[in-house]
Design an enzyme around this catalytic site. Structure first.
Site, PDB file in Angstrom:
ATOM      1  N   ARG A  42     107.567  85.684 -26.075  1.00  0.00           N
ATOM      2  CA  ARG A  42     106.852  85.718 -24.797  1.00  0.00           C
ATOM      3  C   ARG A  42     107.245  84.484 -23.997  1.00  0.00           C
ATOM      4  NH1 ARG A  42     101.136  84.043 -23.656  1.00  0.00           N
ATOM      5  NH2 ARG A  42     100.346  85.316 -21.938  1.00  0.00           N
ATOM      6  N   SER A 111      99.649  97.009 -24.321  1.00  0.00           N
ATOM      7  CA  SER A 111      98.326  96.375 -24.335  1.00  0.00           C
ATOM      8  C   SER A 111      97.296  97.320 -23.741  1.00  0.00           C
ATOM      9  CB  SER A 111      98.338  95.094 -23.496  1.00  0.00           C
ATOM     10  OG  SER A 111      99.237  94.167 -24.044  1.00  0.00           O
ATOM     11  N   LYS A 140      95.354  83.401 -22.453  1.00  0.00           N
ATOM     12  CA  LYS A 140      95.555  84.276 -21.287  1.00  0.00           C
ATOM     13  C   LYS A 140      94.394  84.088 -20.337  1.00  0.00           C
ATOM     14  CE  LYS A 140      97.855  88.465 -20.820  1.00  0.00           C
ATOM     15  NZ  LYS A 140      97.786  89.856 -20.728  1.00  0.00           N
TER      16      LYS A 140
END
Length: 213
Positions: A42, A111, A140
């Site tokens: 990521r 997701s 996040k």
């Protein structure tokens, strides 16, 4: 790469916030030595060239440990360097269009936060789902929480495996017992720890116990 539900037991999502004096490659190798079963690269802030070079290196490392390697969000990079697959969010491309681009043999993760999203992702060709945030998380900023009940409902509503993500630590993961998940996805519980290999080993053992209760 052949992909199995067991590969999702301990799913590590990379984050360069905790690199200190190390490279991401070194940290990923440590978590693989500790028994991590799945790696997602990521990168939100790297330029495309650096991202591509890093992805190529880490893919080789994952091959050495025989662990699936997926790219977060960036389908083009995944295609360019032949990753095992990609993981996309709700705001990214739909699983159906990702499948069209990547072909039938790549792993696609999506997701989800609701049963509807989960069913749609499965219908559009997702291989697994990432559901969360199951606990409050700082990784996040926009993460909304998903209750244990919703997590369980999602696991029951689909035939593909589900990993829980968001704020999971070695101290709270047993609270997910009985939800039906195949494993956990973590960031800081691995990469934010002093000893990455030992943290990975402990998480893997505890998750294995929790999933197989």
């Amino acid at each position: 790469m052949k992909f199995d539900k067991k590969d999702l037991l301990l799913y590590a999502v990379t984050d360069r916030s905790w690199l200190k004096e190390e490279t991401l490659y070194d940290q990923v190798e440590k978590t693989l030595k500790g028994g991590t079963t799945f790696i997602q690269l990521r990168e939100k802030n790297l330029d495309e060239d650096s991202f591509l070079q890093e992805a190529i290196q880490i893919k080789k490392l994952c091959q050495k440990y025989n662990v699936p390697f997926v790219i977060n969000d960036n389908v083009d990079i995944a295609l360019q360097m032949d990753a095992d697959g990609v993981h996309v969010g709700q705001s990214d491309m739909e699983a159906g269009s990702v499948r069209e681009k990547l072909g039938p043999n790549k792993i696609i993760g999506v997701s989800c936060q609701t049963v509807e999203q989960a069913r749609l992702a499965q219908k559009n060709g997702a291989d697994y789902l990432g559901v969360g945030a199951v606990f409050p998380t700082s990784s996040k900023d926009d993460a909304q929480e998903v209750s244990f009940e919703t997590l369980k409902e999602i696991c029951e509503a689909v035939d593909i495996p589900v990993v829980a993500i968001g704020g999971i630590t070695k101290n709270n993961l047993t609270q997910l017992s009985g939800s039906g998940i195949a494993g956990i996805a973590v960031i800081s519980a691995i990469f934010g720890q002093e000893d990455i290999q030992a943290a990975s080993e402990e998480l893997r053992n505890k998750t294995y116990e929790m999933v197989n209760k």
